[in-house]
Scaffold this motif. Structure first.
Motif: not given
Length: 504
Positions: A302-313
């Protein structure tokens, strides 16, 4: 399913039993509040109807984030607005949306996800009517802020209903369809806005009224109700207030600071926002019934994918802002032509996002979350070379197609993995967190990228200054996408989105 004694009761998401009214079963018809065992199937008539409602609801919020930009010159001419007034017209919506989206998710978990979704649709429609009837800029700005409140209820509510209503094996496909079609709504904003503004800028807002009416009518008829069986006996008001102050203050500072030279107002807002976020974290760690349970972030995925979401968006927000500007200023295209340049990317998402979600169910999320951002990054690298004299088929279209392909592979698995890493009882909250991260990422990119690339003052109007800054910004965006792929590679384990390894 629950272990209730016979006669058995229909069971809703989270194990909450549903109750029949007398005579409900006489013709074998299922009420919207009831779900078949295991949840809805994506290809069933009710499943398709629910998806339509959720796409229309979330699509309104996504559409209004982009369609208004095209109307700004007409609004300024009609209402006599200066640049500051036009900026407030855009940021008022973003401020309330980003600051209240966490609260919107938790309200759905507690009071009913369908109920909050429908309230958000009605609220959004009334605020849109206020925008269309606004006689001056202050009224328009106030109505736009109210629109953001409705958007904060619509956006996480739609994903939470989807997660709670569909069968586990169909969720990734349903999320893929939802993400593709709502992405189309946002990307179609410039095109649709250009067409409507040619008639009257107020039509941009009136468009939301029939969409909201369809959401309410179809939602009451087809969407099952769900809520968290573990909902708190009361709402965490201090947590809700500190999150709103924190997100709102930081958002305002990021939007207003670069344009205003980081004056006292934006600095104070940033300090108050940062303090609010710190207070929010401290409150959530000690509250008995927090708005965002810290247990969500105990899941590494959950934490890692939200961090990835920030980078992608953040990368996506930067590309969408500066590519359209580069095409207009440096290549001399019209606003409508520049907006239409990204249409192939939109078409790819429309056609393939559902299949991408289904494929991720078979392969697990790690592969698409690594490959997708890398493909999108390759597209951004191609677009970084766009400059004066270039032509669309050779110099722009290949990059747009690569970027669109990367988004197709990435977006649905990204959303599905975040929701799968959270308990079903907290799906609304998890959706609110992920949406807040994505919105904040876009705001950070829009606020920070021009300054990072050296694009200040009125340099954006000079092709000789804009083109090198655009290339620098695209390299930064490509790097952000690569960072998103790296996060997935090291932080997302192999396995299906609903495996125990993803936090269940």
């Amino acid at each position: 399913m629950t272990d209730a004694a016979p006669p058995p009761q229909p069971v809703g998401p989270g194990g909450a039993p549903h109750h029949h009214r007398p005579g409900d079963g006489r013709r074998g018809r299922r009420r919207p509040e009831e779900l078949p065992d295991g949840g809805l199937r994506a290809q069933s008539p009710q499943g398709r109807a629910v998806l339509l409602v959720l796409v229309l609801g979330s699509g309104m919020a996504f559409l209004d984030g982009t369609v208004v930009n095209v109307a700004l010159p007409s609004i300024g001419a009609d209402l006599g607005a200066d640049v500051a007034g036009l900026q407030l017209t855009v940021t008022a919506y973003l401020l309330t949306l980003s600051s209240l989206i966490l609260l919107g998710g938790s309200l759905g978990d507690r009071y009913g996800r369908r109920r909050v979704l429908l309230v958000g649709a009605v609220w959004f429609a009334l605020a849109s009517l206020g925008c269309a009837l606004a006689p001056d800029v202050p009224t328009l700005v106030a109505a736009r802020a109210l629109q953001g409140v409705g958007g904060a209820l619509l956006t996480p509510g739609g994903l939470a209903v989807l997660q709670a209503s569909f069968a586990r094996e169909d969720r990734a496909r349903a999320i893929g369809t939802w993400s593709g079609l709502t992405g189309v709504a946002g990307a179609a904003g410039p095109l649709l806005g250009g067409w409507l503004v040619a008639w009257d800028w107020r039509a941009v807002f009136l468009l939301n009224l029939p969409l909201a009416a369809a959401v309410v009518v179809l939602g009451l008829r087809h969407v099952p109700e769900s809520r968290s069986p573990e909902r708190a006996p009361s709402l965490d008001v201090p947590g809700a207030l500190t999150s709103a102050v924190g997100l709102g203050g930081v958002t305002y500072a990021l939007v207003a600071g670069p344009d205003g030279g980081w004056g006292a107002g934006s600095v104070v807002a940033g300090v108050v926002g940062a303090a609010g976020l710190v207070a929010f974290v401290l409150r959530e760690r000690s509250a008995r019934h927090p708005v965002v349970p810290p247990a969500l972030f105990r899941s590494r995925v959950f934490t890692v994918v939200n961090a990835g979401t920030f980078a992608v968006y953040a990368a996506l927000g930067g590309v969408m802002l500066l590519l359209v500007l580069q095409l207009q200023v440096s290549l001399g295209w019209s606003a409508l032509a520049a907006g239409a340049a990204t249409a192939p990317s939109t078409l790819l998402m429309l056609l393939l996002s559902g299949r991408s979600g289904a494929a991720a169910t078979r392969t697990g999320p790690r592969l698409p979350l690594v490959v997708g951002p890398l493909v999108g990054g390759a597209g951004v690298l191609w677009l970084s070379g766009v400059g004066p004299g270039d032509v669309y088929p050779v110099d722009v279209l290949p990059g747009v197609l690569l970027l669109g392909s990367g988004l197709v592979v990435t977006v649905a698995p990204l959303t599905a993995t975040v929701l799968a890493a959270a308990p079903d009882a907290l799906s609304g909250t998890a959706s609110g967190v992920n949406n807040a991260v994505a919105r904040s990422a876009g705001l950070v990119a829009v606020a920070a990228l021009p300054a990072v690339a050296g694009l200040t003052g009125d340099a954006y109007a000079d092709p000789s200054l804009l083109t090198p800054a655009f290339r620098t910004a695209m390299l930064v965006c490509a790097g952000l996408l690569a960072a998103g792929a790296l996060l997935a590679l090291v932080g997302v384990p192999r396995g299906r989105p609903d495996d125990e390894v993803l936090g269940r």
